[in-house]
Design a protein around this motif. Structure first.
Motif, PDB file in Angstrom:
ATOM      1  N   ARG A  98      93.048 104.998 -12.790  1.00 27.62           N
ATOM      2  CA  ARG A  98      92.721 104.756 -14.193  1.00 27.62           C
ATOM      3  C   ARG A  98      91.775 103.572 -14.274  1.00 27.62           C
ATOM      4  O   ARG A  98      91.862 102.635 -13.483  1.00 27.62           O
ATOM      5  N   GLN A  99      90.885 103.661 -15.244  1.00 27.85           N
ATOM      6  CA  GLN A  99      89.920 102.585 -15.442  1.00 27.85           C
ATOM      7  C   GLN A  99      90.388 101.735 -16.619  1.00 27.85           C
ATOM      8  O   GLN A  99      90.568 102.254 -17.718  1.00 27.85           O
ATOM      9  N   ALA A 140      86.581  99.362  -9.637  1.00 29.62           N
ATOM     10  CA  ALA A 140      86.536  99.630 -11.072  1.00 29.62           C
ATOM     11  C   ALA A 140      87.814 100.306 -11.567  1.00 29.62           C
ATOM     12  O   ALA A 140      87.987 100.471 -12.771  1.00 29.62           O
ATOM     13  N   TYR A 141      88.717 100.681 -10.650  1.00 32.79           N
ATOM     14  CA  TYR A 141      89.911 101.444 -11.023  1.00 32.79           C
ATOM     15  C   TYR A 141      91.178 100.806 -10.461  1.00 32.79           C
ATOM     16  O   TYR A 141      91.146 100.110  -9.447  1.00 32.79           O
ATOM     17  N   GLY A 167     106.115 107.156 -10.894  1.00 36.53           N
ATOM     18  CA  GLY A 167     105.080 106.832  -9.922  1.00 36.53           C
ATOM     19  C   GLY A 167     105.176 105.410  -9.390  1.00 36.53           C
ATOM     20  O   GLY A 167     105.974 104.590  -9.851  1.00 36.53           O
ATOM     21  N   SER A 168     104.350 105.153  -8.409  1.00 36.55           N
ATOM     22  CA  SER A 168     104.293 103.832  -7.779  1.00 36.55           C
ATOM     23  C   SER A 168     103.669 102.821  -8.748  1.00 36.55           C
ATOM     24  O   SER A 168     103.081 103.200  -9.764  1.00 36.55           O
ATOM     25  N   PRO A 169     103.745 101.550  -8.410  1.00 39.04           N
ATOM     26  CA  PRO A 169     103.023 100.557  -9.199  1.00 39.04           C
ATOM     27  C   PRO A 169     101.512 100.759  -9.033  1.00 39.04           C
ATOM     28  O   PRO A 169     101.058 101.384  -8.068  1.00 39.04           O
ATOM     29  N   LEU A 170     100.752 100.208  -9.956  1.00 34.62           N
ATOM     30  CA  LEU A 170      99.290 100.248  -9.859  1.00 34.62           C
ATOM     31  C   LEU A 170      98.815  99.205  -8.846  1.00 34.62           C
ATOM     32  O   LEU A 170      99.385  98.116  -8.763  1.00 34.62           O
TER      33      LEU A 170
END
Length: 171
Positions: A98-99, A140-141, A167-170
């Motif tokens: 995700r941006q 950028a993501y 889901g996993s962490p970002l």
């Protein structure tokens, strides 16, 4: 004779030093994982199964990322009934990005692994893994790993069901 032994020992020492240097230069991927997630599957006329899953995004020193699905399963008591437990047990693991400032993820890579045969193979606990391919990371993501499991319990008459995992962490 002493020169031959000394030369052989010198060659072995040089090999050991070069191997130690080569292994120290490689950095293993780093896992960034969600907390373990467990689900008990009620199997008709058989011992129930408990699956525990961990979803990770892995980062590597070469600037790539991939997602990892790791599962361990066990019986919830002594194994009873037929070995055949599932008509389907498919895990789909996704690498998403995700941006900022968006909160919408887009899939950049995915893989589906069938674990039906592993469950139906007998009364043995398994530790199973599924990976996406590596993706070049862009600054950028943000990236994360996410997964769903589609399963169909043999003999329950309900058809396929979906287990949506956190889901996993970002990263």
């Amino acid at each position: 004779m002493r020169r031959t032994i000394a030369a052989a020992l010198g060659a072995v020492a040089a090999l050991v030093i070069s191997l130690a240097g080569a292994s120290a230069a490689y950095a293993y991927p780093v896992d960034h994982c969600a907390a373990d997630q467990s689900k008990q599957f009620a199997l008709p006329n058989k011992t129930d199964v408990i699956a525990t899953v961990m979803i990770c995004i892995q980062t590597d020193s070469d600037g790539t990322v991939r997602s990892r699905f790791n599962m361990h399963w066990r019986y919830n008591g002594p194994p009873l009934g037929a070995n055949y437990k599932f008509d389907r047990w498919d895990a789909t693991i996704r690498t998403e990005r995700r941006q900022p400032p968006s909160t919408t993820d887009s899939i950049v890579n995915s893989a589906t692994c069938s674990f039906m045969d592993d469950f139906n193979d007998g009364y043995i606990d398994y530790n199973l893994e599924c990976y996406t391919g590596w993706v070049v990371r862009s600054n950028a993501y943000y990236y994360s790993g996410d997964a769903t499991v589609v399963f169909d319990i043999d003999g329950d008459g309900k058809g396929s069901s979906t287990w949506n995992l956190t889901g996993s962490p970002l990263v």
